[in-house]
Design an enzyme around this catalytic site. Structure first.
Site, PDB file in Angstrom:
ATOM      1  N   ASP A 116      30.147  56.595  72.380  1.00  0.00           N
ATOM      2  CA  ASP A 116      30.000  57.870  73.095  1.00  0.00           C
ATOM      3  C   ASP A 116      28.950  57.884  74.198  1.00  0.00           C
ATOM      4  O   ASP A 116      29.141  58.477  75.234  1.00  0.00           O
ATOM      5  CB  ASP A 116      29.606  58.970  72.101  1.00  0.00           C
TER       6      ASP A 116
ATOM      7  N   GLU B  83      23.250  53.012  60.272  1.00  0.00           N
ATOM      8  CA  GLU B  83      24.275  53.267  61.289  1.00  0.00           C
ATOM      9  C   GLU B  83      24.175  52.237  62.417  1.00  0.00           C
ATOM     10  O   GLU B  83      25.164  51.711  62.889  1.00  0.00           O
ATOM     11  CB  GLU B  83      24.068  54.689  61.823  1.00  0.00           C
TER      12      GLU B  83
HETATM   13  C1  9WN Z   1      31.016  62.184  67.827  1.00  0.00           C
HETATM   14  C2  9WN Z   1      31.126  59.085  63.225  1.00  0.00           C
HETATM   15  C3  9WN Z   1      31.059  58.997  64.738  1.00  0.00           C
HETATM   16  C4  9WN Z   1      31.588  57.654  65.271  1.00  0.00           C
HETATM   17  C5  9WN Z   1      31.292  57.458  66.750  1.00  0.00           C
HETATM   18  C6  9WN Z   1      29.782  57.700  66.972  1.00  0.00           C
HETATM   19  C7  9WN Z   1      29.381  59.084  66.497  1.00  0.00           C
HETATM   20  C8  9WN Z   1      30.005  61.465  66.939  1.00  0.00           C
HETATM   21  C9  9WN Z   1      28.615  62.054  67.144  1.00  0.00           C
HETATM   22  O1  9WN Z   1      29.690  59.200  65.115  1.00  0.00           O
HETATM   23  O2  9WN Z   1      30.071  60.055  67.268  1.00  0.00           O
HETATM   24  O3  9WN Z   1      32.305  61.751  67.544  1.00  0.00           O
HETATM   25  O4  9WN Z   1      28.393  63.176  66.653  1.00  0.00           O
HETATM   26  O5  9WN Z   1      27.771  61.416  67.787  1.00  0.00           O
HETATM   27  O6  9WN Z   1      29.453  57.523  68.308  1.00  0.00           O
HETATM   28  O7  9WN Z   1      31.679  56.167  67.134  1.00  0.00           O
HETATM   29  O8  9WN Z   1      32.962  57.568  65.065  1.00  0.00           O
HETATM   30  O9  9WN Z   1      30.506  57.974  62.662  1.00  0.00           O
END
Ligand code: 9WN
Length: 446
Positions: A182, A417
């Site tokens: 992201d 993470e």
């Molecule tokens: C938005 C859940 C997700 C991953 C993504 C990561 C993060 C979310 C956030 O967490 O994104 O979708 O709230 O930051 O970037 O890769 O799927 O683990």
């Protein structure tokens, strides 16, 4: 050998403590019919997380692995899209931002009856299903595969028919969240052109910064732009027609498209099991591979980089997204050599004995940030994908070096993470599901 509460402990001997930690993390994050990525930061079901999680669960709880995929695909929309978040109706509003009220998915034509987001994430699910089938191979697995196959095909059809905004045969993303990476510097320039005001965030309460330092997460201005993109897409009921004429963020990502092609290869492997023809899947995989090389590879720099459809140019930053095409079995030799050179350069430091973990962004770049997510830290899922690519292209010594580096990282710091790309310290959520799941897969694949 089912020994502890239904878990297969066969490989506990590989590295007992690490194995148990990973299994315990997945157990603690299990929620009725799916696994949350993290109890605190991400308490719902995420699309590509579920695929990685299923790959790990295949090693210990194949029943749950199938369930994970089944529950995700139960929220598939009628156009075939698999939403990036499936919201758990049992949670309170405010347990995640932006929540179901922001997405208002159930108002959109053809949406699932379940509350979901309206965007997508990389299609890793066919890879997971193929893996699960290969590891289990039972008659129940064959039945699961037969149920899932048409849904996986519909997911690919959505990507091919609705998202080829650029007309060159690639999937176009409408939000940085769709990439899964992201906050990658790859999205900075295209995101800068999205009109938004950081002050809008005063009206909302961010959920992420309750658990993680502001300095590790996207800024308020980034979030304001993320929300502006959600509104732009939501206002037209998440329709994909005429995106080129109206949507402010349109990019073609090398990792996302490589995973779309890899999904076609996985479907070609699955097809005979369910009585389908593998031929069309092979043909699509070949066409996607050619389009990735044609549209996203720059011979002068020897790199794959995302294409910004608003400017028609490749974005400048060299991020881990550019290593994604290595997963393609039919990647031509010239591009295999180029990706390996990039990976083994000081930018990413891949080696048979790695002194530091694989970063998410070019280590030598001035905007490399070791603490902010996706802008430098090391992630196990991107490392795992590169590791798969190295195995695919028969580079066992480099693959072993990367595997050792990832297991060392998780062994020393836990199922975090992400990790500090210099010190290896654990960052973000401390009990993160895909880190645990892919650790199990790595432990079982010497
Ligand atoms: C938005 C859940 C997700 C991953 C993504 C990561 C993060 C979310 C956030 O967490 O994104 O979708 O709230 O930051 O970037 O890769 O799927 O683990």
């Amino acid at each position: 050998m089912q020994t502890r509460s239904g878990y297969d402990d066969r490989a506990a001997t590989v590295d007992g403590a690490l194995w148990r930690q990973a299994v315990d993390t997945l157990e603690a994050n299990w929620e009725v019919d799916h696994t949350v990525p993290s109890r605190t930061l991400y308490p719902h079901q995420w699309s590509w997380d579920s695929a990685f999680i299923a790959i790990g669960l295949a090693r210990v709880r194949p029943d749950r692995a199938w369930r994970e995929l089944r529950s995700l695909f139960a929220a598939q929309w009628s156009d075939g899209r698999v939403p990036h978040i499936v919201f758990n109706p049992r949670l309170r509003p405010g347990d995640y931002f932006p929540g179901p009220e922001m997405w208002a998915s159930t108002d959109a034509p053809g949406a699932s009856e379940l509350a979901t987001s309206g965007i997508i994430q990389p299609p890793v699910h066919a890879l997971a299903a193929e893996r699960l089938w290969r590891l289990t191979g039972t008659s129940e697995a064959a039945a699961e595969l037969a149920r899932l196959y048409p849904r996986l095909v519909a997911q690919q059809r959505y990507l091919a028919r609705r998202r080829d905004v650029g007309g060159g045969g690639l999937v176009c993303l409408v939000h940085p969240w769709e990439s899964g990476l992201d906050n990658s510097p790859a999205w900075d320039a295209p995101l800068d052109r999205v009109p938004a005001d950081a002050a809008v965030m005063r009206t909302y309460r961010r959920h992420d910064t309750r658990f993680v330092a502001d300095s590790h997460r996207p800024t308020d201005l980034d979030y304001a732009r993320y929300l502006a993109l959600v509104s732009s897409y939501r206002e037209r009921g998440y329709a994909d027609d005429d995106l080129a004429g109206r949507h402010p963020f349109l990019v073609e990502c090398p990792l996302f498209n490589a995973l779309t092609a890899a999904a076609e290869h996985a479907l070609a492997a699955i097809a005979p099991v369910v009585g389908a023809d593998p031929g069309p899947h092979r043909a699509r995989a070949r066409a996607l591979t050619a389009a990735i090389v044609d549209r996203l590879y720059e011979p002068a720099s020897g790199t794959f980089r995302p294409r910004d459809l608003r400017t028609g140019t490749l974005v400048a930053p060299r991020t881990v997204l550019g290593l994604g095409p290595l997963i393609l079995p039919e990647l031509p030799a010239e591009q295999v050599r180029a990706v390996l050179a990039e990976a083994c350069s000081p930018r990413f430091g891949l080696a048979e004995r790695m002194s530091r973990p694989l970063p998410s962004h070019d280590r030598t770049a001035p905007d490399f940030e070791p603490l902010r997510y996706w802008r430098g830290p090391s992630w196990i899922n991107t490392g795992w994908l590169v590791w798969r690519g190295l195995r695919e292209h028969d580079r066992p010594a480099l693959a072993a070096g990367l595997r050792d580096s990832m297991l060392d990282l998780v062994g020393r710091s836990g199922c975090h993470e992400y990790f500090h790309p210099e010190t290896g310290a654990g960052l973000g959520s401390p009990a993160f599901s895909w880190t645990a799941a892919l650790t199990l897969d790595l432990l079982q694949t010497p």
